[in-house]
Design an enzyme around this catalytic site. Structure first.
Site, short mmCIF file in Angstrom:
data_model
loop_
_atom_site.label_atom_id
_atom_site.label_comp_id
_atom_site.label_asym_id
_atom_site.label_seq_id
_atom_site.Cartn_x
_atom_site.Cartn_y
_atom_site.Cartn_z
N GLU A 223 0.88 -1.18 0.00
CA GLU A 223 0.00 0.00 0.00
C GLU A 223 0.91 1.22 0.00
O GLU A 223 1.38 1.66 1.05
CB GLU A 223 -0.90 -0.01 1.25
N CYS A 257 -2.19 9.60 2.38
CA CYS A 257 -1.67 9.00 1.13
C CYS A 257 -2.55 9.35 -0.06
O CYS A 257 -2.06 9.45 -1.17
CB CYS A 257 -1.55 7.50 1.28
P1 NAD Z 1 7.20 5.06 7.66
O1 NAD Z 1 8.45 5.87 7.77
O2 NAD Z 1 6.31 4.92 8.84
O3 NAD Z 1 7.62 3.64 7.11
C1 NAD Z 1 6.69 2.62 6.93
C2 NAD Z 1 7.17 1.40 7.65
O4 NAD Z 1 8.37 0.94 7.03
C3 NAD Z 1 7.50 1.64 9.12
O5 NAD Z 1 6.87 0.67 9.91
C4 NAD Z 1 9.00 1.58 9.17
O6 NAD Z 1 9.49 1.06 10.38
C5 NAD Z 1 9.35 0.66 8.02
N1 NAD Z 1 10.67 0.93 7.49
C6 NAD Z 1 11.26 2.14 7.31
N2 NAD Z 1 12.50 2.00 6.77
C7 NAD Z 1 12.69 0.68 6.61
C8 NAD Z 1 13.76 -0.12 6.07
N3 NAD Z 1 14.88 0.44 5.60
N4 NAD Z 1 13.62 -1.45 6.04
C9 NAD Z 1 12.49 -2.03 6.50
N5 NAD Z 1 11.43 -1.33 7.00
C10 NAD Z 1 11.52 0.00 7.06
O7 NAD Z 1 6.27 5.61 6.54
P2 NAD Z 1 6.66 6.33 5.20
O8 NAD Z 1 7.36 5.39 4.29
O9 NAD Z 1 7.20 7.68 5.45
O10 NAD Z 1 5.14 6.48 4.74
C11 NAD Z 1 4.75 7.46 3.89
C12 NAD Z 1 4.36 6.85 2.58
O11 NAD Z 1 3.35 5.87 2.80
C13 NAD Z 1 3.78 7.85 1.63
O12 NAD Z 1 4.27 7.57 0.34
C14 NAD Z 1 2.30 7.55 1.68
O13 NAD Z 1 1.61 7.93 0.51
C15 NAD Z 1 2.30 6.08 1.90
N6 NAD Z 1 1.08 5.63 2.53
C16 NAD Z 1 0.28 4.82 1.84
C17 NAD Z 1 -0.91 4.40 2.37
C18 NAD Z 1 -1.82 3.50 1.63
O14 NAD Z 1 -2.76 3.00 2.24
N7 NAD Z 1 -1.61 3.25 0.35
C19 NAD Z 1 -1.29 4.83 3.64
C20 NAD Z 1 -0.42 5.67 4.33
C21 NAD Z 1 0.76 6.06 3.77
#
Ligand code: NAD
Length: 469
Positions: A223, A257
């Protein structure tokens, strides 16, 4: 086994994570989570937990994101309660064999798909809706009869801590575990064997997740996000359009998102639209937005700096007020940004709305199609021909005509991305199916064992088979 929450400070110890996952796998192998009664009990407990703990959930969301009570209820607490209730209502039906017809060649016989749980799932949440994005997949996972590890986002630390605290108080510790932590803990989790990985977050980590999953041939749901366009066509009702754009863009301070990332509008319409948006901002948030408790805050200093840097050398026509200490960034509109600038090359994921003016609205569809497939696409129009063009000539995970992300309130619609915005989907029955294997079953009778398909073959047998198949 009891539910174990591993604090960030113990991040170096890899073995406890392996122990947790192995224990869950052992639990799953006993088969008790397949029981309808167990699934119902866990769903009811999720509802009870969310209801009883709502004050703490609201406080944690306030601390992490400055989220107001109303947004916390509609987009996190109420969303989860509603999702779990909907799932409880239809679960028996979803679990039933899904009958299909059986061709003459296989008669007498019956054919159906039998949903079965995948096993033990890993659910990795993101920080922007940190409660919803962990529990909505969990509802689907337990409804389908799976065990699950929850990994809340470390960027929303108060919500993460709360989840680790309350899950063991309510849910079955032998089947559902919480692992807190950041990259190290998630990496260690990804080293384990899971039967499904459900990841919500950005594209870069999505690739890491998919790479790790490939080692175990584990299916993934990604997602992700991206730049979701919002086309305002000339025939749109500008007043209603402005209200809905302001609602969907500035909820959670733009950290959604499916928030509209940028607007495409014809030059002739742009001043009227911007004035209407400004008027709605004033109606919704008043003159002093910083003092308004309904307006959220940027998740952390790094994201605040990232967003502020997007405004460098841009034509800021509305907002731009900021306060780093409280991570406040006002609703901001940028007119006609450089399309090569980071503002238009990266997902904004914050309260900045670029308005791109076009000589003709005809340019909007090619503009969208030159870019990666978005998670959401919005079109505001009263022209059914134009609506049809947008629907048939563009691709997006989710499209809404004449509103923001209202598709999220309908559990009968799947939610998910396409292309760069993700793969797979969930919500309602779609979530149940995501965490299920729809096993093919054909049941044949011992009667009428026609020998046509058996050797020795003959021209006559082949001629009959050709007619039957
Ligand atoms: P985040 O930083 O919370 O990361 C998401 C998860 O990935 C966390 O649990 C984190 O611990 C893990 N993570 C981070 N780095 C990692 C690595 N190197 N290796 C393994 N795991 C790792 O969230 P984010 O990435 O900043 O989220 C924002 C993005 O998520 C945006 O692009 C947003 O559009 C998208 N998003 C999508 C949805 C959806 O439902 N499609 C919902 C919310 C957010």
């Amino acid at each position: 086994m009891s539910v174990v929450s591993i604090p960030v400070s113990e991040s170096q110890t890899a073995s406890p994570i392996a122990v947790i996952v192995n224990d869950l796998r052992d639990s799953f192998s006993t088969g008790y989570t397949k029981d309808y009664g167990w699934r119902v009990e866990q769903l009811k407990k999720i509802i009870q937990m969310t209801e009883e703990q709502q004050d703490k959930i609201i406080a944690a969301l306030k601390a992490d994101l400055g989220k107001c009570k109303s947004e916390s209820w509609t987009s996190e607490i109420g969303f989860i309660i509603g999702d779990a209730k909907h799932t409880l209502k239809y679960l028996k039906k979803w679990m039933k064999p899904r009958k299909v017809s059986t061709p003459v060649a296989a008669q007498p016989g019956k054919s159906y798909q039998l949903p079965e749980p995948l096993g033990t799932a890993l659910i990795i949440g993101a920080w922007n809706y940190p409660f919803q994005l962990v529990f909505a997949p969990l509802i689907a996972a337990v409804a389908a009869g799976n065990c699950a590890v929850l990994k809340p986002s470390e960027l929303a630390p108060e919500v993460s801590k709360l989840i680790a605290d309350i899950v063991p108080q309510y849910l079955d510790s032998n089947a559902i575990a919480v692992v807190e932590g950041a990259v190290d803990e998630t990496t260690e989790l990804l080293n384990q064997q899971f039967d499904h990985i459900f990841y919500t977050g950005g594209e870069v980590v999505g690739k890491i997740v998919m790479r790790a999953a490939s080692e175990h041939l584990t299916p993934v749901t990604l997602e992700l996000g991206g730049k979701s366009p919002c086309i305002v066509e000339n025939s749109a009702d500008i007043d209603v359009t402005a209200a809905r754009i302001v609602w969907s863009k500035w909820m959670n301070a733009g950290q959604t998102c499916v928030a509209p990332d940028y607007i495409l509008v014809e030059k002739s319409m742009s001043s009227e639209l911007i004035a209407a948006i400004q008027a709605k901002l004033k109606t919704f948030y008043g003159e002093n937005i910083q003092a308004n408790p309904d307006y959220g805050r940027i998740i952390n200093g790094r994201h605040f700096d990232r967003l502020v840097s997007y405004l460098e050398d841009q034509n800021v026509i509305v907002g731009g007020e900021k306060d780093k200490e409280s991570r406040f960034l006002s609703p901001t509109i940028v007119l006609d940004p450089d399309l090569q600038s980071p503002l238009m090359q990266q997902e904004i994921f914050g309260p900045i709305l670029p308005v791109i003016t076009l000589d003709s609205i005809k340019e909007a569809i090619p503009f969208v199609n030159k870019r990666p497939k978005p998670l959401a696409l919005y079109v505001y129009t009263n022209d059914s021909n134009y609506e049809e063009k947008v629907l048939t000539q563009t691709s997006a995970g989710n499209t809404c005509v004449n509103d923001g992300f209202m598709f999220m309130v309908n559990p009968d619609l799947p939610f998910g991305g396409v292309g760069n915005s993700g793969m797979g989907n969930y919500h309602g029955k779609f979530g149940f199916d995501t965490f299920s294997h729809l096993k093919t079953v054909m049941k044949r009778s011992f009667k009428f064992d026609v020998s046509l398909r058996y050797p020795p073959f003959s021209t006559m047998k082949l001629a009959i088979l050709k007619k039957l198949l």
